[in-house]
Design an enzyme around this catalytic site. Structure first.
Site, mmCIF file in Angstrom:
data_model
loop_
_atom_site.group_PDB
_atom_site.id
_atom_site.type_symbol
_atom_site.label_atom_id
_atom_site.label_comp_id
_atom_site.label_asym_id
_atom_site.label_seq_id
_atom_site.Cartn_x
_atom_site.Cartn_y
_atom_site.Cartn_z
ATOM 1 N N CYS A 39 25.546 34.921 52.438
ATOM 2 C CA CYS A 39 26.392 35.957 53.045
ATOM 3 C C CYS A 39 26.949 35.472 54.376
ATOM 4 C CB CYS A 39 25.593 37.236 53.226
ATOM 5 S SG CYS A 39 24.046 36.956 54.061
ATOM 6 N N GLU B 98 22.582 45.261 54.479
ATOM 7 C CA GLU B 98 23.065 43.919 54.820
ATOM 8 C C GLU B 98 23.979 43.515 53.675
ATOM 9 O OE1 GLU B 98 22.426 42.671 57.614
ATOM 10 O OE2 GLU B 98 20.518 43.506 58.278
#
Ligand code: NAP
Length: 458
Positions: A266, A232
């Protein structure tokens, strides 16, 4: 990098930790290995009971934990409490759903494969090594640990070096909740110590949430060991605003979408791509609302935006903005390092970004919003997809045909319509392109670390 808590609000080192030596790392891996032997044969119901206990412990410890998060990485205290509650919710989701998600899947007609019975089962795979970032020091780890342990695996955590106290809290959480010793262990090691652990034959898989270079490095080691990997990585998510949208609401949500967690998420919206017909209205409202954010002490209940977590992160933001301004970009609000202690950067809105500027291609990991003007939906889509990242995206439109067109054509792991991207235990999370491989959360997240075992009976 030293393993230490350095308060970003003051810049002062609060506590430094000695890394675990080889013998301690070996002891922890051996315990994780032994615990796997127990956990894999423990019924779901018992694991679920322990997982519920862990969720309850988080809630019981909420004030202590929220304060810790705020001191270690500067997250405003109200948001830090919300992170604790969300983590507890994530653990409960897997406690309640793991057994049903991982139920055996029999073939309806086994005769087509010449069997009396056939199908698949999900089996645990062993020790999973998680390399995690500091930006949500609890949630990032627990959204991995919940499904991993409920599937019957054990976990080793290499947390970011600037959140050691969060890492040590997590080290004991699952044991306190009833899980066997070694079901989950923290390794206090630097990034350079990850390779040796990952190459250990007892470690079967790995996951990393963090930057693209770190992900590439970990994946290449995992590849050479033929071990499963989930990544990720970063994102530079687009937030598209079309003429049919409610511009006032879109501009309000845009402020949160960019500045949540001091801009260090993010999945924060980073590039605001606005149709030319509503551009002037949107940027006026957006810049006004960003300028009204309260910047200050993250322990103050009324603070909206605290400091950036590290000095180097703050300096990097300042460099990205300075580079854009030098090449002709226009700052609508912010754009400066304020003259105060701590690693603050003013919440910023900047327009006129062109491909020569670093901000065009690089992720701004802090409260800096880049705004782009698009002549129509095709140009908006081209700007949105014109990046190496593909984590999430948001589109604001009240035209159903346009909505469907964006859902189909945005190159991203998620599309949020008339809202901001968020993660939920019930929905898969992950990216395409350089934003990563694999998925976390929901059914996909727990199946990532399972052996999908085919069973055939004659
Ligand atoms: P980072 O430098 O990659 O650090 C993340 C973790 O990886 C830390 O534990 C770090 O340890 C470790 N690490 C760094 N280099 C490594 C290497 N070569 N080998 C093995 N481990 C290594 O990232 P960050 O600055 O903390 O976090 C910011 C980035 O994470 C942003 O790009 C952000 O978008 C991304 N992120 C992505 C997600 C997502 O779910 N997609 C979520 C949050 C953040 P040390 O601290 O000891 O260096």
């Amino acid at each position: 990098m030293a393993i230490a808590t350095i308060n970003p609000y003051t810049g002062q080192t609060e506590q430094t930790f000695e890394p675990h030596g080889d013998a301690e790392v070996e002891r922890r891996i051996a315990e994780a290995h032994a615990a796997f032997g127990i956990l894999r044969s423990t019924p779901f119901a018992r694991r679920a009971e322990w997982m519920h206990n862990a969720a309850q412990l988080l809630e019981d410890d909420i004030e202590q934990l929220a304060r810790l998060v705020t001191i270690e990485m500067g997250r405003p205290i109200r948001a830090a409490r919300a992170e604790v509650l969300k983590s507890a919710r994530g653990l409960r989701y897997y406690a309640d759903h793991a057994e049903e998600i991982l139920a055996p899947e029999p073939l309806a007609d086994p005769s087509v494969v010449g069997a009396s019975a056939a199908g698949t089962r999900y089996a645990p795979i062993g020790i999973v090594l998680a390399v995690m970032p500091w930006n949500y020091p609890l949630w990032q780890v627990l959204r991995f640990a919940g499904p991993a342990l409920m599937a019957g695996n054990t976990g080793l955590l290499k947390h970011a070096s600037n959140v050691p106290q969060s890492a040590l809290y997590l080290d004991t959480l699952f044991e306190r909740a009833g899980f066997p010793v070694g079901a989950f262990h923290t390794l206090l090691i630097p990034a350079s110590g990850v390779e040796k652990v990952l190459r250990d034959p007892r470690v079967t898989a790995t996951t990393l949430t963090g930057s693209e270079p770190a992900g590439r490095s970990l994946a290449s080691i995992a590849g050479s060991e033929v071990k499963h990997v989930v990544l990720e990585l970063g994102g530079s998510d687009p937030f598209l605003v079309m003429p049919s949208a409610d511009i006032d609401t879109a501009s309000t949500v845009a402020v949160t979408a960019r500045n949540q967690n001091n801009g260090q998420s993010c999945i924060a919206a980073k590039r605001f791509i606005v149709h030319t017909d509503v551009y002037d209205e949107f940027i006026r409202l957006f810049a006004e609302k960003v300028a009204a954010l309260k910047v200050g002490d993250p322990l103050d209940e009324s603070t909206d935006v605290g400091p950036v977590a590290t000095e180097s992160g703050r300096d990097e933001l300042a460099e990205l903005v300075a580079d854009a301004v030098a090449k002709g970009a226009n700052v609508l609000t912010g754009g400066e390092v304020p003259a105060r202690a701590g690693w603050f950067y003013e919440p910023t809105v900047i327009e006129g970004i062109t491909p020569e500027m670093r901000l065009y291609a690089e992720e701004a990991f802090g409260p800096v919003a880049s705004v782009y003007r698009a002549a129509g939906r095709e140009e908006a889509l081209a700007i949105a997809n014109g990046t190496t990242f593909g984590l999430s995206s948001a589109v604001w439109t009240n035209d159903p045909e346009e909505e469907e067109w964006f859902i189909q054509n945005l190159d991203a792991g998620a599309v949020f319509v008339n809202g901001m991207t968020a993660s939920y235990p019930e929905l898969p999370f992950g990216g395409v392109k350089d934003s990563g491989v694999g998925r976390e959360l929901a059914a996909a997240g727990i199946r990532e670390f399972c052996n999908l075992k085919t069973v055939w009976k004659g």
